[in-house]
Design a protein around this motif. Structure first.
Motif, short mmCIF file in Angstrom:
data_model
loop_
_atom_site.label_atom_id
_atom_site.label_comp_id
_atom_site.label_asym_id
_atom_site.label_seq_id
_atom_site.Cartn_x
_atom_site.Cartn_y
_atom_site.Cartn_z
N LYS A 214 0.81 -1.22 0.00
CA LYS A 214 0.00 0.00 0.00
C LYS A 214 0.84 1.27 0.00
N LEU A 215 1.93 1.28 0.77
CA LEU A 215 2.77 2.47 0.82
C LEU A 215 3.38 2.75 -0.55
N THR A 216 3.80 1.70 -1.23
CA THR A 216 4.35 1.86 -2.58
C THR A 216 3.31 2.44 -3.52
N ALA A 217 2.08 1.94 -3.41
CA ALA A 217 1.00 2.42 -4.28
C ALA A 217 0.73 3.90 -4.03
N ASN A 239 -7.70 14.93 -5.55
CA ASN A 239 -7.84 13.69 -6.31
C ASN A 239 -7.38 12.48 -5.50
N PHE A 240 -6.34 12.67 -4.71
CA PHE A 240 -5.80 11.58 -3.91
C PHE A 240 -6.83 11.06 -2.91
N CYS A 241 -7.60 11.95 -2.32
CA CYS A 241 -8.61 11.51 -1.34
C CYS A 241 -9.63 10.58 -1.99
N ARG A 246 -11.58 4.93 -3.07
CA ARG A 246 -11.96 3.88 -4.02
C ARG A 246 -11.00 2.71 -3.98
N ALA A 247 -9.71 2.98 -3.74
CA ALA A 247 -8.75 1.89 -3.66
C ALA A 247 -9.06 0.96 -2.49
N VAL A 248 -9.42 1.55 -1.36
CA VAL A 248 -9.78 0.74 -0.19
C VAL A 248 -11.07 -0.02 -0.45
N ARG A 249 -12.06 0.64 -1.05
CA ARG A 249 -13.35 -0.01 -1.29
C ARG A 249 -13.22 -1.17 -2.25
N ARG A 250 -12.30 -1.08 -3.24
CA ARG A 250 -12.13 -2.19 -4.19
C ARG A 250 -11.60 -3.43 -3.51
#
Length: 252
Positions: A214-217, A239-241, A246-250
């Motif tokens: 996750k940190l790399t992403a 945009n990051f927020c 969405r990244a967490v929700r996926r």
């Protein structure tokens, strides 16, 4: 109409999956394709396994480009696109899974929509390639501004029409998350990505894969905003927020 599809697959240290991946392409119900395997100087025996497999394979639709040094996925994919002959470019990473009707269904969708750029739903899978029931449902379309907040375009679902997007524009920059950088580049130029809302791809996520870090992403997406797209700090943060949510929700 029976348009040729050029499938681009970078190959690096994927001995465990590469023959299976070739099998998914050969099992496609749509048969007018060419597969470019860009062997990026693997060190795990992939190179030798691939050479041995192809020696006895009578399928001239499969071509291998043997790299003398490791140049990374962007250079590998770009070389494949340069060598390709098909009207349509499709990407397939060497550890992902296509269902047998993937090409047939996606081509039908693109022709019906007259789409230049298409992406699709995908399902998360375990290391054995078994679907986990978690499907990422894509929107019907994405513009540049929407894509900055929603990086749901998964490379192994993407298909591009070179009659609408010239090959000279289909070049991934030499940065981390080079695929996302290309999608944003095309959308910034005014193309719209059409979402094919069928699930014909499985995204295999082996334990310890880069995308699971996750940190790399987080670092990669921030560099794309600031260094590649040259967005201001506030707009990047905005945009990051959305991206983080969405990244967490996926994944849950």
């Amino acid at each position: 109409m029976n348009d040729l599809v050029s499938i681009i697959t970078p190959v690096y240290n994927v001995k465990k999956y590469i023959l299976e991946t070739i099998g998914y392409v050969r099992a496609q119900s749509y048969t007018n394709w060419e597969l470019f395997l860009i062997e990026d100087n693997s060190t795990d025996g992939t190179r030798e396994l691939l050479a041995e497999y192809l020696e006895g394979l009578a399928d001239d639709r499969i071509r291998v480009i043997w790299m003398d040094e490791n140049r990374g996925p962007a250079a590998a994919r770009n070389l494949g696109v340069e060598q390709s002959r098909g009207r349509y470019i499709a990407y397939l990473d060497a550890d992902d899974i296509w269902e047998p009707d993937k090409l047939l269904c996606q081509l039908g969708f693109m022709r019906g929509k007259k789409a230049a750029f298409c992406f699709a739903n995908y399902e998360f899978a375990n290391e054995q390639g078994e679907g986990l029931g978690k499907v990422v449902h894509v929107p019907s379309s994405l513009t540049y501004r929407r894509a900055l907040r929603n990086t749901t375009i998964f490379t192994s679902t993407v298909m591009l029409d070179t009659e609408q997007i010239g090959r000279s524009l289909i070049r991934m920059p030499d940065v981390r998350s080079e695929d996302t950088a290309l999608w944003w580049q095309l959308l910034r130029m005014g193309y719209t990505a059409r979402g094919f809302q069928e699930t014909l791809v499985r995204y295999r996520r082996p334990a310890g894969s880069l995308s699971s870090n996750k940190l790399t992403a987080v670092k990669r997406i921030w560099v794309l905003y600031r260094k590649v797209e040259k967005l201001g700090v506030l707009y990047s943060g905005y945009n990051f927020c959305f991206w983080a949510f969405r990244a967490v929700r996926r994944r849950v």
